[in-house]
Design a protein around this motif. Structure first.
Motif, mmCIF file in Angstrom:
data_model
loop_
_atom_site.group_PDB
_atom_site.id
_atom_site.type_symbol
_atom_site.label_atom_id
_atom_site.label_comp_id
_atom_site.label_asym_id
_atom_site.label_seq_id
_atom_site.Cartn_x
_atom_site.Cartn_y
_atom_site.Cartn_z
ATOM 1 N N HIS A 33 0.832 -1.210 0.000
ATOM 2 C CA HIS A 33 0.000 0.000 0.000
ATOM 3 C C HIS A 33 0.869 1.263 0.000
ATOM 4 O O HIS A 33 1.796 1.382 0.805
ATOM 5 C CB HIS A 33 -0.900 -0.039 1.247
ATOM 6 C CG HIS A 33 -1.918 1.047 1.282
ATOM 7 N ND1 HIS A 33 -1.680 2.262 1.871
ATOM 8 C CD2 HIS A 33 -3.176 1.092 0.794
ATOM 9 C CE1 HIS A 33 -2.763 3.011 1.753
ATOM 10 N NE2 HIS A 33 -3.683 2.320 1.109
ATOM 11 N N SER A 34 0.549 2.205 -0.908
ATOM 12 C CA SER A 34 1.434 3.366 -1.065
ATOM 13 C C SER A 34 1.404 4.298 0.153
ATOM 14 O O SER A 34 2.437 4.852 0.526
ATOM 15 C CB SER A 34 1.093 4.128 -2.334
ATOM 16 O OG SER A 34 -0.277 4.391 -2.385
ATOM 17 N N GLY A 35 0.231 4.464 0.767
ATOM 18 C CA GLY A 35 0.159 5.301 1.965
ATOM 19 C C GLY A 35 1.016 4.719 3.085
ATOM 20 O O GLY A 35 1.759 5.438 3.767
ATOM 21 N N ARG A 46 5.711 4.465 6.580
ATOM 22 C CA ARG A 46 6.868 3.744 7.132
ATOM 23 C C ARG A 46 8.160 4.486 6.821
ATOM 24 O O ARG A 46 9.079 4.504 7.627
ATOM 25 C CB ARG A 46 6.924 2.318 6.579
ATOM 26 C CG ARG A 46 5.772 1.466 7.050
ATOM 27 C CD ARG A 46 5.817 0.104 6.432
ATOM 28 N NE ARG A 46 6.831 -0.733 7.031
ATOM 29 C CZ ARG A 46 7.837 -1.301 6.393
ATOM 30 N NH1 ARG A 46 8.005 -1.109 5.113
ATOM 31 N NH2 ARG A 46 8.704 -2.055 7.016
ATOM 32 N N TYR A 47 8.202 5.077 5.636
ATOM 33 C CA TYR A 47 9.379 5.886 5.281
ATOM 34 C C TYR A 47 9.616 6.973 6.325
ATOM 35 O O TYR A 47 10.753 7.259 6.665
ATOM 36 C CB TYR A 47 9.146 6.554 3.914
ATOM 37 C CG TYR A 47 9.830 5.880 2.758
ATOM 38 C CD1 TYR A 47 10.173 4.535 2.801
ATOM 39 C CD2 TYR A 47 10.128 6.581 1.594
ATOM 40 C CE1 TYR A 47 10.782 3.918 1.725
ATOM 41 C CE2 TYR A 47 10.740 5.965 0.519
ATOM 42 C CZ TYR A 47 11.061 4.645 0.583
ATOM 43 O OH TYR A 47 11.667 4.044 -0.478
ATOM 44 N N SER A 84 2.335 10.530 2.406
ATOM 45 C CA SER A 84 1.407 9.528 2.951
ATOM 46 C C SER A 84 0.003 10.121 3.074
ATOM 47 O O SER A 84 -0.991 9.418 2.936
ATOM 48 C CB SER A 84 1.907 8.987 4.297
ATOM 49 O OG SER A 84 1.637 9.892 5.333
ATOM 50 N N VAL A 85 -0.051 11.435 3.333
ATOM 51 C CA VAL A 85 -1.354 12.109 3.392
ATOM 52 C C VAL A 85 -1.919 12.259 1.976
ATOM 53 O O VAL A 85 -3.087 11.976 1.719
ATOM 54 C CB VAL A 85 -1.213 13.503 4.076
ATOM 55 C CG1 VAL A 85 -2.505 14.290 3.981
ATOM 56 C CG2 VAL A 85 -0.800 13.333 5.531
ATOM 57 N N LEU A 86 -1.052 12.675 1.037
ATOM 58 C CA LEU A 86 -1.507 12.894 -0.344
ATOM 59 C C LEU A 86 -1.901 11.587 -1.034
ATOM 60 O O LEU A 86 -2.765 11.575 -1.902
ATOM 61 C CB LEU A 86 -0.401 13.580 -1.163
ATOM 62 C CG LEU A 86 -0.125 15.039 -0.846
ATOM 63 C CD1 LEU A 86 1.026 15.553 -1.687
ATOM 64 C CD2 LEU A 86 -1.357 15.902 -1.078
ATOM 65 N N ILE A 112 -0.135 4.826 -5.603
ATOM 66 C CA ILE A 112 1.080 5.216 -6.346
ATOM 67 C C ILE A 112 1.862 3.921 -6.488
ATOM 68 O O ILE A 112 2.517 3.480 -5.552
ATOM 69 C CB ILE A 112 1.894 6.278 -5.573
ATOM 70 C CG1 ILE A 112 1.007 7.468 -5.233
ATOM 71 C CG2 ILE A 112 3.096 6.732 -6.388
ATOM 72 C CD1 ILE A 112 1.660 8.505 -4.342
ATOM 73 N N ASP A 113 1.731 3.306 -7.665
ATOM 74 C CA ASP A 113 2.279 1.966 -7.850
ATOM 75 C C ASP A 113 3.360 1.934 -8.907
ATOM 76 O O ASP A 113 3.448 2.839 -9.732
ATOM 77 C CB ASP A 113 1.161 1.000 -8.269
ATOM 78 C CG ASP A 113 0.504 0.374 -7.067
ATOM 79 O OD1 ASP A 113 1.061 0.535 -5.967
ATOM 80 O OD2 ASP A 113 -0.552 -0.251 -7.230
#
Lengths: 93, 263
Positions: free
Chosen positions: B61-63, B68-69, B124-126, B132-133
């Motif tokens: 999952h991109s969010g 995590r980043y 993560s908010v956007l 975003i894959d």
């Protein structure tokens, strides 16, 4: 069709895996496509992703009949899905 | 012993050809508190990062990826702050130039990873409700790394950390406003726990940078701010831990929970 739009990619993947699990972890391709309630082109996309991520494995019998098996990673996805949704909800992700 | 010229000494030590001393605001207690604070933050960030590892690997999952980043890069940023402290402790005349060089590297790494962390938090908010894959995620990550370096490097060379703070503040404010408009249109919720947490995390980091840059606030404010910042990280950890508790009862009203029963 509207239900398909409202489901996220992760929800659709979860639904597909649940259908296979309810069918004793194995299922033919065509009944699976029918039961997921999404268009065949979309299903092909998700199915490709399931294979790539090793959530399912497929065995081709008689050159045409595809049987889909739920893999160990797919079972783990089902197991962790609710925790995943809780994280998304808790942290607004 | 090598002779050190006064011009080689950092400015705060003036013309004294003696082994440098800690500046007055860096007394033993505040250094100890700061070290404990950074160790605590690193532990919290790493625990959160590794706790969500399995779920991220399964879902991609991109969010969650950018969430995590934030923690891993904030941990890295804090770790380099600690290394920067270690260079202060190992100060000796023989390695003065090395220590100053190492300190500069550490400060660059601290600001660089901190900047990546906060841009990731904004992403993560956007990324909410948008996947975003694949290639677009690779591009986003490349822009994240290179953009942060482009922002931080010249600012550090010119010693104008205030510009970094201003750039990040404008960027973060823009992201928050976009998020507020989007959410207000869909469900009228403006103040949420996560928005407040994100805002506080950002404010504390900006304050942290300004303490390093010897800016606006007196050094005495650092301790209470550290305490509040640590509480925020602890609260995030506890919220995550609550989800992972084995006896947790999952809410059954989720569409998929109901669907599973039907299928």
């Amino acid at each position: 069709m509207s239900a398909e739009r409202n489901r996220s990619k992760h929800q659709i993947i979860y639904d597909i895996l649940i259908i296979i699990r309810k069918n004793n972890n194995r299922m033919r391709y065509t009944p699976l496509l029918r039961q997921t309630n999404i268009s065949s082109s979309n299903f092909a996309r998700y199915y490709k992703e399931l294979l790539e991520k090793e959530f399912v494995t497929e065995v081709v019998e008689d050159k045409t009949k595809k049987t889909v098996y739920l893999a160990e990673k797919g079972l783990r996805y089902i197991d962790k899905y609710k925790t995943f949704m809780e994280i998304l909800r808790e942290f607004d992700l | 012993m090598e002779r050190i010229h006064p011009e080689d000494l950092p400015p705060q030590f003036g013309d004294h050809p003696y082994p440098p001393q800690f500046p007055p605001m860096l007394d033993d207690l505040s250094v100890l508190c700061e070290i404990i604070y950074y160790l605590f933050i690193i532990c919290m960030c790493l625990v959160i990062y590794f706790k969500t590892k399995e779920i991220y690997e399964l879902t991609g999952h991109s969010g969650l990826h950018y969430f995590r980043y934030f923690f891993i890069f904030f941990a890295l940023s804090s770790a380099f702050r600690l290394v920067s402290f270690a260079t202060l402790f190992n100060f000796s005349l023989k390695t003065l130039n090395d220590a100053i060089f190492l300190d500069k590297i550490c400060i660059f790494a601290m600001l660089y990873f901190g900047t990546i962390a906060f841009i990731s938090l904004a992403l993560s908010v956007l990324a909410r409700n948008h996947d975003i894959d694949g290639r677009s995620r690779l591009i986003a990550d490349a822009v994240l790394y290179s953009g942060s370096a482009i922002i931080v490097l010249p600012i550090l060379v010119m010693r104008m950390e205030i510009i970094l703070m201003a750039i990040l503040a404008v960027f973060f404010a823009a992201v928050m406003i976009c998020d507020l408009i989007r959410e207000y249109r869909s469900n009228n919720r403006i103040i949420t726990r996560n928005r407040i947490t994100n805002l506080l995390l950002f404010i504390f980091w900006i304050l942290n940078v300004q303490f390093y840059a010897k800016g606006l606030l007196p050094r005495e404010w650092f301790l209470p701010l550290m305490l509040v910042s640590a509480i925020i990280f602890l609260s995030i950890f506890l919220r995550l831990n609550k989800i992972y508790r084995p006896d947790r009862k999952y809410r059954s009203e989720t569409a998929n929970g109901a669907k599973e029963e039907r299928l």
